[in-house]
Design an enzyme around this catalytic site. Structure first.
Site, short mmCIF file in Angstrom:
data_model
loop_
_atom_site.label_atom_id
_atom_site.label_comp_id
_atom_site.label_asym_id
_atom_site.label_seq_id
_atom_site.Cartn_x
_atom_site.Cartn_y
_atom_site.Cartn_z
N HIS A 1 0.83 -1.21 0.00
CA HIS A 1 0.00 0.00 0.00
C HIS A 1 0.86 1.26 0.00
O HIS A 1 0.41 2.32 -0.41
CB HIS A 1 -0.91 0.02 1.23
CG HIS A 1 -1.77 -1.20 1.36
ND1 HIS A 1 -1.75 -2.01 2.47
CD2 HIS A 1 -2.64 -1.77 0.50
CE1 HIS A 1 -2.60 -3.02 2.30
NE2 HIS A 1 -3.14 -2.90 1.11
N HIS B 1 1.62 8.84 1.33
CA HIS B 1 0.53 8.68 0.37
C HIS B 1 0.81 9.61 -0.80
O HIS B 1 1.32 10.72 -0.61
CB HIS B 1 -0.81 9.04 1.02
CG HIS B 1 -1.15 8.20 2.23
ND1 HIS B 1 -1.91 7.06 2.15
CD2 HIS B 1 -0.80 8.34 3.53
CE1 HIS B 1 -2.03 6.53 3.36
NE2 HIS B 1 -1.35 7.29 4.21
N HIS C 1 3.09 10.64 6.84
CA HIS C 1 2.49 10.39 8.16
C HIS C 1 3.53 9.75 9.08
O HIS C 1 4.08 8.69 8.76
CB HIS C 1 1.29 9.45 8.04
CG HIS C 1 0.11 10.07 7.37
ND1 HIS C 1 -0.97 9.33 6.91
CD2 HIS C 1 -0.18 11.37 7.09
CE1 HIS C 1 -1.85 10.15 6.37
NE2 HIS C 1 -1.39 11.39 6.47
#
Length: 356
Positions: free
Chosen positions: A154, A183, A206
């Site tokens: 991911h 991301h 993050h």
């Protein structure tokens, strides 16, 4: 009715709420040496009744599976959920079939959650809280915090077991570093999860920390569903003309973990957590929300910094070379190009800012 089959087809969950069937599968070898798929266990929950069927380990002349039946009128949901945890978790990703728009079907419990992340932030609508500026962050870490680099399928993820001491800002408890990841989008006009004053940037970092005063493990803090179990620092990323040297060495290692599941150890001089944080840590937005990936636990106190990190177009391209497929998967060479969650409704939450 909802039917979920995980990616490797080792488990199936049918139904939702209090009426569910979980089927665990396994490969068996028949006497003629051919392989076939059969169930290893089945759990059926209907109202206050649970029925569990397990394949017998030894052959018996009477039956080929063991059956357990029990009636529970008091704590039925807890026991059923504990049993379901034994099966493989449902598969999710960012595609149309398994992506954010389908997560509430794959994970029915998300339908009951109201305080999700990310969100749209409007500076003028945030409440200025002067006490935040008078309570500065303490962010102490050592070189062993960033020991491993992994492709999770991911994103990339950096983690380690080094010393860290984090407190201040909107929290009084002490926190410890857990991991950081990013991301990004398929193009330079998308990628960040949070949107500030209508502007979506091409990526977002993050840094995840967990509350060591209130919880024994990161997993306990994460699943607590109590805001402040996790403290997550979000740094939005903009494009600059030249490479960012603070993260450049790390990005040069991404080619070594291009496939899902690949993992590498990092030397202590590859990346410094402190150097990733903005120089002006006192300027930020904060609110209570959730993780942005399943199970989307509502246990996060977010700190979204006002200042941005810069990376070059070349470095952004390095992120887009990561793949969500394993090296042994010959069917596709899919790249991770759009791994951000859409904006979630605020639902009455207040967003605070530390600056006037």
């Amino acid at each position: 009715m909802t039917t979920i089959v995980d990616k490797d087809k080792s488990s199936i969950v049918i139904g939702s709420g209090d009426d569910r069937i979980a089927i665990n599968l396994k490969q068996l070898t028949t006497p003629d040496q051919t392989e076939s798929t059969a169930f290893s266990s089945i759990l059926v929950e209907m109202g206050g009744i649970e029925i569990e069927i397990r394949r017998a380990k030894k052959k018996t002349p009477v039956r080929s599976a063991s059956v357990t039946y029990r009636q529970n009128n008091h704590n039925k949901k807890t026991k059923a959920e504990e049993k379901l945890k034994l099966s493989q978790p449902p598969y999710w990703d960012y595609s149309m079939l398994y992506g954010p728009n389908m997560w509430s079907r794959i994970f029915p419990q998300l339908q009951r959650k109201k305080f999700q992340s990310p969100i749209q932030i409007y500076t003028d609508l945030c409440e200025y809280e002067p006490v935040l500026a008078r309570h500065p962050f303490i962010f102490e870490t050592d070189e062993n915090c960033c020991q491993t680099l992994e492709n999770t399928g991911h994103s990339f993820q950096v983690s380690g077991q080094g010393y860290s001491y984090i407190t201040g800002g909107p929290v009084l408890d002490e926190y410890q570093f857990l991991q950081f990841h990013m991301h990004w989008g398929a193009n330079d006009n998308e990628g960040s999860e949070h949107v500030i004053d209508g502007v979506r940037l091409p990526a977002e970092l993050h840094i995840v920390t967990w509350n060591t005063n209130q919880y024994r493990t990161p997993q306990e803090a994460m699943a607590s569903e109590q805001f402040g179990g996790l403290l997550v620092f979000a740094i939005l990323i903009k494009i600059i003309p030249s490479d960012n040297s603070d993260i450049g060495k790390l990005f040069d290692h991404l080619s070594k973990i291009s496939h899902k599941g690949e993992k590498r150890n990092l030397d202590h001089n590859i990346v410094s957590l402190r150097n990733l944080m903005p120089k002006k840590m006192q300027n930020y937005y904060t609110y209570d929300g959730s993780l942005t990936t399943p199970m989307c636990y509502e246990s996060v106190r977010w700190v979204v910094f006002r200042d941005r990190m810069g990376i070059s177009k070349r470095q952004l391209g390095q992120l887009r070379q990561l793949k969500y497929t394993c090296k042994t998967d010959k069917t596709t060479n899919g790249y991770i190009t759009r791994n951000f969650r859409p904006l979630m409704p605020l639902n009455g939450r207040m967003v605070y800012r530390s600056f006037a």
